[in-house]
Design an enzyme around this catalytic site. Sequence first.
Site, mmCIF file in Angstrom:
data_model
loop_
_atom_site.group_PDB
_atom_site.id
_atom_site.type_symbol
_atom_site.label_atom_id
_atom_site.label_comp_id
_atom_site.label_asym_id
_atom_site.label_seq_id
_atom_site.Cartn_x
_atom_site.Cartn_y
_atom_site.Cartn_z
ATOM 1 N N GLU A 1 -7.878 -1.510 11.661
ATOM 2 C CA GLU A 1 -7.447 -3.655 12.245
ATOM 3 C C GLU A 1 -7.757 -4.039 12.885
ATOM 4 O OE1 GLU A 1 -4.778 -3.911 10.523
ATOM 5 O OE2 GLU A 1 -4.187 -1.419 10.171
ATOM 6 N N GLY B 1 2.064 10.796 9.620
ATOM 7 C CA GLY B 1 2.007 10.624 7.970
ATOM 8 C C GLY B 1 2.190 11.775 7.582
ATOM 9 N N LYS C 1 4.930 6.725 18.374
ATOM 10 C CA LYS C 1 5.638 7.817 17.779
ATOM 11 C C LYS C 1 6.288 9.168 19.132
ATOM 12 C CE LYS C 1 1.175 6.873 14.858
ATOM 13 N NZ LYS C 1 0.670 6.827 14.425
ATOM 14 N N LYS D 1 8.262 3.322 12.565
ATOM 15 C CA LYS D 1 8.139 3.819 13.526
ATOM 16 C C LYS D 1 8.859 2.633 14.780
ATOM 17 C CE LYS D 1 3.649 2.811 12.995
ATOM 18 N NZ LYS D 1 2.787 3.347 12.256
ATOM 19 N N VAL E 1 6.256 9.481 12.206
ATOM 20 C CA VAL E 1 5.129 10.615 12.963
ATOM 21 C C VAL E 1 4.120 11.136 12.198
ATOM 22 C CG1 VAL E 1 4.785 11.346 15.069
ATOM 23 C CG2 VAL E 1 6.927 9.990 14.393
ATOM 24 N N ALA F 1 12.302 -4.392 -4.588
ATOM 25 C CA ALA F 1 11.655 -4.828 -3.681
ATOM 26 C C ALA F 1 10.214 -5.404 -2.954
ATOM 27 C CB ALA F 1 12.810 -5.743 -2.878
ATOM 28 N N THR G 1 0.915 -1.727 -0.334
ATOM 29 C CA THR G 1 0.035 -0.231 -0.354
ATOM 30 C C THR G 1 0.956 0.999 0.307
ATOM 31 O OG1 THR G 1 -1.402 -1.294 1.232
ATOM 32 C CG2 THR G 1 -2.182 1.303 1.427
ATOM 33 N N GLY H 1 -2.126 6.638 5.866
ATOM 34 C CA GLY H 1 -2.974 6.797 4.511
ATOM 35 C C GLY H 1 -2.080 6.660 3.716
HETATM 36 N N1 HSE Z 1 -2.509 2.657 12.727
HETATM 37 C C1 HSE Z 1 -2.172 4.224 12.761
HETATM 38 C C2 HSE Z 1 -3.489 4.751 13.465
HETATM 39 C C3 HSE Z 1 -1.629 4.687 11.503
HETATM 40 O O1 HSE Z 1 -4.437 4.801 13.170
HETATM 41 O O2 HSE Z 1 -3.394 6.054 12.958
HETATM 42 C C4 HSE Z 1 -0.419 3.914 10.915
HETATM 43 O O3 HSE Z 1 0.468 5.235 12.213
#
Ligand code: HSE
Length: 440
Positions: A190, A134, A205, A105, A132, A43, A13, A310
Site C-alpha cells: 500500500e 485469504g 489475524k 479481519k 485470515v 450494493a 476488487t 488478492g
Molecule cells: N495486506 C495484507 C497482506 C493482505 O499484505 O497480506 C490483506 O489481509
Amino acid sequence: MRQINVGMIGGGTVGSGVFHAWRRNGALMASRLGLRLRFRSIAVKAYDEPRPYAIDRSLLTTDWRSVVEDSKVEMVIELVGGTTVARSMVLAALRLGKPVVTANKALLSAHGEELFAAAGRHGANLYYEASVAGGIPIIKSLREGFVGNRITHLYGIVNGTCNYILSRMKLEGAEFGEVLAEAQRLGYAEAEPSLDIDGCDSQHKTGILASLAHGFWVNPKHIHVEGIRAITRLDMQYAGQLGYTIKLLGIVKQAPPPRAARPAARIQVSVYPALIPNTHVLANVHGVFNAVFARGDVVGDTLFYGRGAGKDATASAVLSDMADAALDLAHQSQRRVPPFVCHAPGGAVLPIGEAVSPYYLRLDVIDRPGVLAQIAAILGRTRIGISSVIQPEGHEGRSVPLILMTHDATDDAMRRALARIGRLAAVKASPVMVRVENFN
Ligand code: HSE
C-alpha cells in the site's frame, strides 16, 4: 433444486472477484451442494467504480440497506472493509436472523465479541474464512477439523507484504527501504504501508486465530506487536551465517503450566520478526505467500500454505463460506458450527515480559580488548547464557558489529541486560534484538 438468494455489499476488487468466481464455478458448486446460490442484489459505492471483473448492472444498487432488508435475500456478504459502516451492515443483517459472510479481519478484531453475541441472540451465524490468510482454510480447520485437539502451538506467516519484503531481503541481499519502495511502485504494498509493515494486519489475524484455538476472546490490545522496519540487510546476512532466516510470525503458544494460584490457561500471543531455522518448513515460504503451522496434541504438526490475499484467493474463501451458510439454511442448522464459543473464559494472554526465547543480538561496538568480556559479564549477571558469537574481522579501535546468540531468557531479563549493555562506553548504537523461534 433449492435456491438460496444472496445479497452482497461491496463490488470492488474482492466483491467483483467473488461474483466472477461464482459465475465460473457456481454450477459446479450447485452440483456438489445440491442447491443453487443466486446473487439477487449487490450494493456498490458507485455504479461506474473501476472493478477488475464486470458485474451485471441489473444487480447493482448504491443502497446497502435495501440489500440487507430485502425479504428475499437470505444471506448477506459484507466485503466493504473498515469497522464503522461495516459493523452496522453486519449487525443489521444478523438482527434479521440472516447469516453473514465477511472477509473483514479489522471488524472482527475490534468487534468480534459483539458480533458473535448478536449472531447468537438472533439465531444467525457469522462466517469469516476470508478474514485470515485469504484462501487457506484455517478458520474452518480450527472451528471444525481440529475440534478434537488442543492446539499447543500455532505460527503464522499471515502478512504477504512483509513476507515479500523479507524474502527479497533474504534472497537478493536487498535493504528494507529499497524493497518497500519497489513493492509500492508495483502495487504490492500500500502507499501507506504501516498497517502491514508495523504488524497491525498480522495482529488482527493472529488474535482471531488465537481466540479460536484457545476458546477465549483475545483482545488485540493484549497482543505484543513488533513490525519489520528495524530488520536490516546485515541482520538477514548474519542470521543466514548462523543457519537462520527472519520471518514476521504471528505466534500463539501455551505458556508453561500455570502455578496453582493461577489455574487458568495463559497463552503467548505475539507478532514479531523472528529468526527461524533454515531447515524449518516456514523458512521456505517466500514472496507474498502465507502459511500457518499448527500443532495439535492429537494430530501433531500440520501445515497450511497458500495465497493470503488478492481477489481470487479471497473469493475462494468467500465461496466456501457461502456454501456452508447455504447448507445450514437449507438444513435449518444455522448454529451447527457456532462462529466462536468462549469455552475457556479465564484464559489470559501471557505478558510479553514473561515470554521465553533465545535471542539474536547485534551490537555496534569498539573493537578493543575487554569489550566482549564486559558484555558477557552483564549477560551472565542477568543469568543469560551465550550460545555463539560472530565478530567479523575488524580494526582495533574502530567500530565493528558483534553478533551474539543467547540461550533461553525472559523478555524482561533480556531488556534489563540490553539497557545495561547500551550504556557501556564501547557500545556505539542501540543494540538490535531479534527473538529466535526454534519451534520446540
Ligand atoms: N495486506 C495484507 C497482506 C493482505 O499484505 O497480506 C490483506 O489481509
